[in-house]
Scaffold this motif. Structure first.
Motif, PDB file in Angstrom:
ATOM      1  N   SER A   3       0.719  -1.253   0.033  1.00  0.00           N
ATOM      2  CA  SER A   3       0.090  -0.191  -0.011  1.00  0.00           C
ATOM      3  C   SER A   3       1.016   1.238  -0.002  1.00  0.00           C
ATOM      4  O   SER A   3       0.620   2.174  -0.870  1.00  0.00           O
ATOM      5  CB  SER A   3      -0.831  -0.001   1.338  1.00  0.00           C
ATOM      6  OG  SER A   3      -1.954   1.240   1.055  1.00  0.00           O
ATOM      7  N   ALA A  56       2.323   1.473  -3.412  1.00  0.00           N
ATOM      8  CA  ALA A  56       1.324   2.002  -4.451  1.00  0.00           C
ATOM      9  C   ALA A  56       0.739   3.252  -4.246  1.00  0.00           C
ATOM     10  O   ALA A  56       0.290   4.055  -5.144  1.00  0.00           O
ATOM     11  CB  ALA A  56      -0.147   1.182  -4.273  1.00  0.00           C
ATOM     12  N   GLN A  57       1.050   3.959  -3.242  1.00  0.00           N
ATOM     13  CA  GLN A  57       0.683   5.569  -2.951  1.00  0.00           C
ATOM     14  C   GLN A  57       1.731   6.278  -3.263  1.00  0.00           C
ATOM     15  O   GLN A  57       1.566   7.587  -3.053  1.00  0.00           O
ATOM     16  CB  GLN A  57       0.200   5.593  -1.177  1.00  0.00           C
ATOM     17  CG  GLN A  57      -0.901   4.710  -0.874  1.00  0.00           C
ATOM     18  CD  GLN A  57      -1.379   5.217   0.338  1.00  0.00           C
ATOM     19  OE1 GLN A  57      -1.858   6.330   1.006  1.00  0.00           O
ATOM     20  NE2 GLN A  57      -1.051   4.146   1.251  1.00  0.00           N
ATOM     21  N   LYS A  65       4.872   6.166  -1.483  1.00  0.00           N
ATOM     22  CA  LYS A  65       5.419   6.625  -0.479  1.00  0.00           C
ATOM     23  C   LYS A  65       6.431   5.342   0.002  1.00  0.00           C
ATOM     24  O   LYS A  65       6.536   4.831   1.131  1.00  0.00           O
ATOM     25  CB  LYS A  65       4.567   6.701   0.840  1.00  0.00           C
ATOM     26  CG  LYS A  65       3.373   7.802   0.603  1.00  0.00           C
ATOM     27  CD  LYS A  65       2.551   7.533   1.901  1.00  0.00           C
ATOM     28  CE  LYS A  65       1.365   8.623   1.487  1.00  0.00           C
ATOM     29  NZ  LYS A  65       0.177   8.716   2.468  1.00  0.00           N
ATOM     30  N   GLY A  94      -4.373   3.285  -2.375  1.00  0.00           N
ATOM     31  CA  GLY A  94      -3.230   3.090  -3.382  1.00  0.00           C
ATOM     32  C   GLY A  94      -3.286   2.004  -4.493  1.00  0.00           C
ATOM     33  O   GLY A  94      -2.514   2.204  -5.435  1.00  0.00           O
ATOM     34  N   THR A 114      -1.902   0.251  -9.650  1.00  0.00           N
ATOM     35  CA  THR A 114      -1.542   1.117  -8.440  1.00  0.00           C
ATOM     36  C   THR A 114      -1.689   2.561  -8.983  1.00  0.00           C
ATOM     37  O   THR A 114      -1.694   2.775 -10.248  1.00  0.00           O
ATOM     38  CB  THR A 114      -0.088   1.046  -7.959  1.00  0.00           C
ATOM     39  OG1 THR A 114       0.768   1.195  -9.093  1.00  0.00           O
ATOM     40  CG2 THR A 114       0.191  -0.565  -7.526  1.00  0.00           C
ATOM     41  N   ASP A 115      -1.650   3.479  -7.922  1.00  0.00           N
ATOM     42  CA  ASP A 115      -1.903   4.906  -8.125  1.00  0.00           C
ATOM     43  C   ASP A 115      -0.475   5.348  -8.748  1.00  0.00           C
ATOM     44  O   ASP A 115      -0.570   6.214  -9.625  1.00  0.00           O
ATOM     45  CB  ASP A 115      -2.482   5.661  -6.917  1.00  0.00           C
ATOM     46  CG  ASP A 115      -4.018   5.227  -6.596  1.00  0.00           C
ATOM     47  OD1 ASP A 115      -4.468   4.870  -7.620  1.00  0.00           O
ATOM     48  OD2 ASP A 115      -4.367   5.554  -5.520  1.00  0.00           O
ATOM     49  N   ALA A 116       0.657   4.896  -7.904  1.00  0.00           N
ATOM     50  CA  ALA A 116       2.041   5.544  -8.161  1.00  0.00           C
ATOM     51  C   ALA A 116       2.276   5.018  -9.423  1.00  0.00           C
ATOM     52  O   ALA A 116       2.107   3.603  -9.742  1.00  0.00           O
ATOM     53  CB  ALA A 116       2.656   5.279  -6.851  1.00  0.00           C
TER      54      ALA A 116
END
Length: 554
Positions: free
Chosen positions: A417, A420-421, A423, A464, A488-490
């Motif tokens: 997570s 995926a965000q 970070k 994410g 994923t978002d990132a």
């Protein structure tokens, strides 16, 4: 002392010589002989009177022809009456006797008989069998019965081994039977309900039922429309007599209606409900509203309110009595070729996934925890195999606030997570503290049956990332296989730090698909808490994956 004895003996002899003593003795003998003669006369003439009283009273009460094979009267202890072969017949003769009694006995007084009445306080009955015919097989054409010569009234009837059979003319249906060990009828009046108490052993699940209430008055034109109501207790019912489940059930409730259609309201409690050979025992409480159709023996549940563990749900549907196919017969109950086909709609608005896993999976702890909602169709077909093996369930489950009980697995989810965000710097702390940093959500469309859970669609959301998978879970071996893809978002370069980020940046457009920063294949498989994650999507359907798993087991 000897002299005194000699004086008493002559005195006694002198008393006997006196005429009035001899007269009294003779009178007593005459009266005794007269009583015996009278008793024999009464017994001889009481038999036809009481025979007609029994027949006429029953015909007047039930408006049906009555047959009586034999009746005897003894005057040893008042009027002791014994009869056998009593039958209450349908007028058209197109059906078996409505009522059949093997033997009965009662006492009456001579005074009542001399005044052309008989009050019977207690009748003992053995071998009572009552058949309630279908509407199509019963028509009353008998005129109003004549008044009996001797008016017979009954206080209490005690029956041993009674059988109530509600017959049916529905194709493929068997009669509905109630085998009653003890039956007591009170205030057996002609045109009013009478009180009853009944004790019987329910064969499946095995337990004792006690019921009491009111029955009647008898509906001669349509016996199955005769009114009945009462309350019941069902205690220490052993669910293990139903193959595949365990627990001890207690139930209380009340019922009302007519023999052909009874409404039942009640509650049940099983403190230790469990699936045999599967998971743990959980408390199960239900409150139900049901209809029993005497035409078919089917039960409609509308609805059942239940709590399993801490999960609340409702169920509605039918429990149909069906004939078992050859080779599926059971050895429980009076009819060995009968089974139940259960079809229910289940709605669980407030559940916990750990309750379902604890019940279904034998493991030290459930795989996950979280709030659960479910809409599903439940089908349990008849047959002698275990309930857990023949149970079929299909529907949709949504789990929110998902936390995995396996700390390594939860750490991997937390780390995924964070990446995926975008970070990556937070991954180290999140993926190595054995705590849940993120709560995810899962929606599963599934079919369960034959010991296999098949999920054609799993939508797994976490901050994410979005995971879409399909797969199978074998309930007996706890083996699972899932594959699909993760979005994923990132972007790829945003999920790592330092030189790795710079190295991946030119490849971001390649990994980005369908509006996602990154899309990759993913697979998860293992046994119980042991698992491995890979980058693989087999492209097989859940049915195909299940077939492969079964083939490997062989």
């Amino acid at each position: 002392m000897t002299g005194m004895d000699e004086e008493v003996v002559p005195e006694r002899r002198s008393l006997w010589r006196r005429g009035w003593v001899r007269a009294v003795v003779v009178a007593v003998l005459v009266v005794g002989m007269g009583l015996l003669i009278t008793a024999e006369y009464v017994a001889h003439h009481a038999e036809p009177l009481l025979r007609h009283a029994v027949i006429d009273t029953l015909e007047e009460r039930f408006h049906e022809p009555v047959e009586l094979d034999g009746l005897t009267v003894s005057v040893v202890r008042g009027l002791q009456v014994q009869g056998h072969g009593l039958r209450l017949l349908p007028e058209q003769g197109s059906h078996k006797p409505l009522v059949k009694i093997d033997r009965f006995s009662f006492h009456a007084s001579m005074d009542d008989l001399l005044h052309l009445r008989a009050r019977v306080n207690l009748i003992h009955v053995q071998g009572l069998e009552m058949h309630i015919p279908p509407h199509s097989m019963h028509t009353v054409v008998m005129g109003k019965a004549h008044k009996p010569a001797v008016k017979l009234t009954v206080g209490k009837v005690v029956c041993d081994d009674a059988l109530l059979v509600i017959d049916t003319d529905k194709p493929g249906k068997e009669p509905l039977e109630f085998q009653i060990n003890n039956l007591v009828l009170n205030d057996f009046g002609a045109d009013k309900p009478f009180e009853y108490q009944a004790d019987l052993i329910n064969p499946k699940p095995m337990g004792r039922i006690h019921a009491f209430g009111n029955f009647g008055p008898w509906n001669a034109e349509s016996p199955r429309d005769t009114a009945v109501n009462g309350q019941y207790t069902f205690t220490h019912a052993d669910l293990s007599t139903i193959k595949g489940i365990k627990g001890m059930l207690d139930s209380t409730g009340h019922f009302a209606g007519v023999l052909g259609n009874i409404t039942v309201d009640g509650t049940t409690y099983v403190p230790d409900f469990a699936l045999e050979g599967r998971g743990r025992a959980l408390p199960l409480k239900t409150t139900f509203h049901a209809f029993v159709d005497g035409t078919t023996g089917d039960t409609t549940l509308a609805p059942v309110q239940a709590v399993l563990g801490s999960s609340a749900f409702t169920a509605s549907g039918t429990v149909a009595r069906v004939k078992l196919s050859q080779g599926e017969e059971t050895n429980v109950g009076t009819r060995q070729n009968l089974g139940h086909d259960i079809t229910l709609t289940v709605n669980m608005p407030h559940g916990r996934i750990e309750d379902m896993l604890n019940l279904a999976v034998k493991a030290d702890q459930p795989l996950m925890r979280g709030a659960m909602t479910m809409q599903a169709k439940l089908h349990i077909p008849p047959g002698k195999i275990s309930v857990a093996d023949k149970l079929q369930l299909a529907g949709t489950v949504t789990i929110t606030g998902v936390e995995f009980t396996s700390k390594p697995l939860q750490d991997k989810v937390d780390g995924l997570s964070m990446r995926a965000q975008g970070k990556p710097k937070d991954v180290k702390d999140a993926a190595h503290d054995s705590k849940a940093e993120v709560a995810s959500q899962m929606t599963v469309q599934f079919v369960m049956g034959g010991g296999m859970l098949k999920a054609e669609s799993i939508q797994y959301e976490l901050p994410g990332a979005h995971v879409q998978m399909k797969g199978v879970y074998a309930l007996n071996t706890h083996t699972f296989e899932f594959d699909g893809h993760v979005r994923t978002d990132a972007k790829a370069s945003q999920m790592v730090t330092g030189w790795k980020s710079a190295l991946l940046k030119p490849f971001d457009p390649i990994f980005a698909k369908n509006g996602a920063g990154l899309e990759l294949p993913i697979s998860v498989d293992g046994v119980n808490g042991d698992y491995k994650i890979g980058l693989h999507d087999s492209k097989l359907t859940a049915d195909q994956m299940a077939a492969q798993m079964e083939k490997r087991k062989q």
